[in-house]
Write a protein that holds these residues in place. Structure first.
Motif, PDB file in Angstrom:
ATOM      1  N   MET B 162      49.686  16.016  20.668  1.00  0.00           N
ATOM      2  CA  MET B 162      49.270  14.842  19.901  1.00  0.00           C
ATOM      3  C   MET B 162      47.777  14.604  20.067  1.00  0.00           C
ATOM      4  N   ARG B 163      47.261  14.829  21.271  1.00  0.00           N
ATOM      5  CA  ARG B 163      45.821  14.678  21.507  1.00  0.00           C
ATOM      6  C   ARG B 163      45.034  15.669  20.648  1.00  0.00           C
ATOM      7  N   ASP B 197      44.110   5.054  24.896  1.00  0.00           N
ATOM      8  CA  ASP B 197      43.035   5.949  24.468  1.00  0.00           C
ATOM      9  C   ASP B 197      42.632   5.704  23.011  1.00  0.00           C
ATOM     10  N   ILE B 198      43.644   5.500  22.167  1.00  0.00           N
ATOM     11  CA  ILE B 198      43.360   5.244  20.752  1.00  0.00           C
ATOM     12  C   ILE B 198      42.557   3.956  20.604  1.00  0.00           C
ATOM     13  N   LEU B 199      42.946   2.960  21.370  1.00  0.00           N
ATOM     14  CA  LEU B 199      42.258   1.671  21.323  1.00  0.00           C
ATOM     15  C   LEU B 199      40.801   1.835  21.745  1.00  0.00           C
ATOM     16  N   LEU B 201      39.033   4.622  21.598  1.00  0.00           N
ATOM     17  CA  LEU B 201      38.319   5.361  20.552  1.00  0.00           C
ATOM     18  C   LEU B 201      37.929   4.445  19.403  1.00  0.00           C
ATOM     19  N   TRP B 202      38.898   3.613  19.018  1.00  0.00           N
ATOM     20  CA  TRP B 202      38.645   2.666  17.916  1.00  0.00           C
ATOM     21  C   TRP B 202      37.460   1.775  18.258  1.00  0.00           C
ATOM     22  N   TRP B 203      37.420   1.321  19.477  1.00  0.00           N
ATOM     23  CA  TRP B 203      36.387   0.399  19.929  1.00  0.00           C
ATOM     24  C   TRP B 203      35.021   1.082  19.982  1.00  0.00           C
ATOM     25  N   ARG B 204      35.000   2.285  20.584  1.00  0.00           N
ATOM     26  CA  ARG B 204      33.724   2.961  20.794  1.00  0.00           C
ATOM     27  C   ARG B 204      33.179   3.599  19.523  1.00  0.00           C
TER      28      ARG B 204
END
Ligand SMILES: Nc1ncnc2c1ncn2[C@@H]1O[C@H](COP(=O)(O)OP(=O)(O)O)[C@@H](O)[C@H]1O
Ligand SMILES: [Mg+2]
Lengths: 266, 286
Positions: B162-163, B197-199, B201-204
């Motif tokens: 998935m990663r 991790d998704i959160l 990524l979304w933030w950064r």
């Protein structure tokens, strides 16, 4: 796990070998004890002796049969793959031609071989054509199924990235089709040999080529049963080697990545 | 927490916030007559993290595929960056208007190594090899897969596959990321980690995200806004803002606020199931 695998490997070789040796021994003893005449059943020892003694004749015939087999195999693979690509490119072409591919498949080769041998002047070409007809269907059907068996998710991914038709074909359809394609090759290799031998039988002893089928026919007429057995063994061994060659080829091509080639499946 | 009828009040501050996704009465009836989705209105602004939450068969995937341009709507239209969908998907990679899709399964090519899989979108777009490889390295580092680029997909765990799939989506540096139940097939522990991790990524990466799930907990933990959907017919029921600031920590998962959000969402879903003709089979993931 690994020791079990190792034992499995050993068994895979030893078990069939033990059966083979036992049968040969029983055959040999049976022929000796009941004093069976060699023109009915020769002993395995005699067959091997004949194989060695008649090697010049038999190996020449083997080469002729193998030549037809390989020519037929290659033309079946090339033509069959091209037809499969045509089928996948156009639904109309597939719908109009597929019934004829089936027709070719279900018509016994023994029935059409005499016609082909009359029509095609060159005897090698005639035999090759017969064997090709026998071998081509699995290549067509397997490759067609393979080219169509694309993961719909991957197809969506390619479409979202605006892949061209050519990109989808080369980067997606062809790799997806490879395991099916090699499955088709495996079947076709055996059928090419069968086709070559059958066609030669039909061509009879009048043909110019003197392959293994010719030797079997002649040996039958002359009640030279040891040579008949020797020729038979050569055909069988050729078939097995051909099959192993295909297994090795598909391992070489797919070994790294295709699930169908994983050795550690349970 | 408040119930919003106008969505554009939920955003983290962003100078160039604008409507990225504008679903204008888009609905879908499949060729076989299945009414998958009644006409839906949904606006997603730049930098939002919107979750579509609902039972199986309520049309979440259908809606997401229409946004991605993988499925034409049978009513209404979808606009991306204020343009009709087709204009955006026909002009790929225009700066600031790139979208990527992460499927429920990793959908990796089994014959290709991780590097080849992640590089695929770049290869298809004709990006030069050296440049592409550098971007692949960046994407792999983002998802924590550095050092696995020479592995084949089957050599990776489900979570790592998935990663890789997420790295493949990130490699084009998308502005809009669509994820359809991306971690549905994974175990709870792996899923929790990938959610975080998704959160991150979304933030950064200043992404705009639409995330499909049938997990209430996942929806509350991740989203700025949850769009609650119901089945029979597939429709949008209500939108709920989750006004917890970012970055969110694991402590949020056990807070009183988290629990009350979950409670409200689950009541909404139960209500919808009761009113909309409950389906005993709903709830099995598709
Ligand atoms: N290709 C299709 N053809 C016909 N019906 C479909 C198709 N895809 C989905 N459906 C139906 O549309 C409805 C919504 O499906 P979907 O969007 O996949 O829901 P969800 O993702 O919320 O589970 C379901 O009833 C499903 O059976
Ligand atoms: Mg779905």
């Amino acid at each position: 796990m690994s020791t079990r695998n190792g034992r499995d490997h050993v068994l895979r070789v030893v078990a069939p070998l033990a059966i083979g040796v036992t049968v040969l021994l029983a055959w040999h003893i049976w022929v000796r004890v009941f004093d069976i005449p060699q023109y009915i059943v020769p002993s395995p020892l005699l067959v091997v002796q004949t194989l060695v003694a008649d090697w010049d004749i038999l190996s020449a015939s083997l080469l002729i049969t193998l030549k037809v087999t390989f020519l037929a195999f290659f033309s079946a693979v090339i033509v069959g793959t091209l037809v499969a690509f045509l089928f996948v490119q156009s639904r109309l072409i597939e719908l109009s031609l597929f019934p004829y591919a089936v027709l070719l498949q279900v018509t016994p080769i023994v029935a059409i071989a005499p016609l082909i041998i009359i029509w095609v002047k060159n005897p090698d070409a005639a035999l090759t054509l017969c064997a090709t007809i026998v071998a081509i269907f699995p290549v067509i059907s397997n490759t067609t199924i393979g080219l169509r068996s694309v993961d719909p998710g991957l197809l969506n991914l390619f479409r979202m990235n605006r892949a061209t038709r050519a990109q989808i074909l080369f980067r997606l359809r062809i790799p997806s089709a490879l395991p099916y394609f090699f499955g088709g090759l495996r079947i076709a290799s055996g059928l090419s040999l069968i086709g070559a031998v059958v066609a030669e039988f039909v061509a009879g002893t009048g043909g110019a080529a003197a392959g293994l089928a010719y030797q079997i026919l002649i040996a039958g007429f002359q009640l030279n049963i040891p040579r008949l057995f020797a020729a038979l063994i050569l055909i069988t061994v050729a078939g097995v080697i051909l099959f192993l060659l295909m297994v090795w080829l598909s391992k070489l091509a797919l070994g790294n990545w295709h699930e169908s080639e994983l050795t550690d499946r349970s | 927490m408040s119930v919003a009828s106008r969505p554009d009040m939920a955003l983290p501050a962003d100078p160039d916030s604008g409507v990225v996704v504008d679903v204008r009465g888009a609905g879908k009836t499949y060729p076989d007559g299945t009414r998958a989705l009644a006409p839906v209105h949904l606006a997603v602004s730049s930098r939002e993290f919107v979750t579509l939450l609902g039972p199986s068969g309520c049309g979440k995937s259908t809606l997401l595929k229409m946004v991605a341009g993988l499925l034409p709507p049978s009513d209404g239209e979808v606009r991306l960056w204020r343009e009709v969908q087709s204009a955006v998907t026909q002009a790929p990679g225009a700066a600031g208007r790139k979208l990527a899709f992460v499927f429920q399964d990793a959908t990796l090519m089994p014959w290709s190594r991780v590097r080849g899989n992640v590089r695929l979108p770049l290869d298809l777009a004709g990006v030069a090899r050296g440049d592409a490889d550098r971007r692949v390295d960046d994407a792999l580092a983002l998802v924590g897969l550095q050092g696995f680029d020479r592995h084949y997909p089957r050599q990776l765990s489900g979570g790592m596959q998935m990663r890789a799939s997420i790295a493949r989506a990130l490699v084009m540096e998308p502005n809009l990321l669509l994820l359809d139940e991306p971690f549905g097939a994974l175990d709870e522990i792996t899923r929790t980690r990938l959610d975080a991790d998704i959160l991150d990524l979304w933030w950064r990466r200043s992404l705009t995200v639409i995330f499909v799930t049938h997990s209430i907990y996942e929806a509350v933990f991740l989203s700025t806004r949850v769009v609650v959907m119901a089945a029979r017919p597939g429709r949008v029921l209500r939108e709920v803002l989750i006004d917890e600031p970012f970055p969110r920590s694991e402590a949020f998962r056990v807070s009183q606020k988290f629990l009350s959000c979950c409670k409200e969402l689950s009541e909404l879903l139960a209500e919808a199931a009761a009113s909309g003709g409950a389906d005993p089979l709903a709830g099995t993931p598709t």
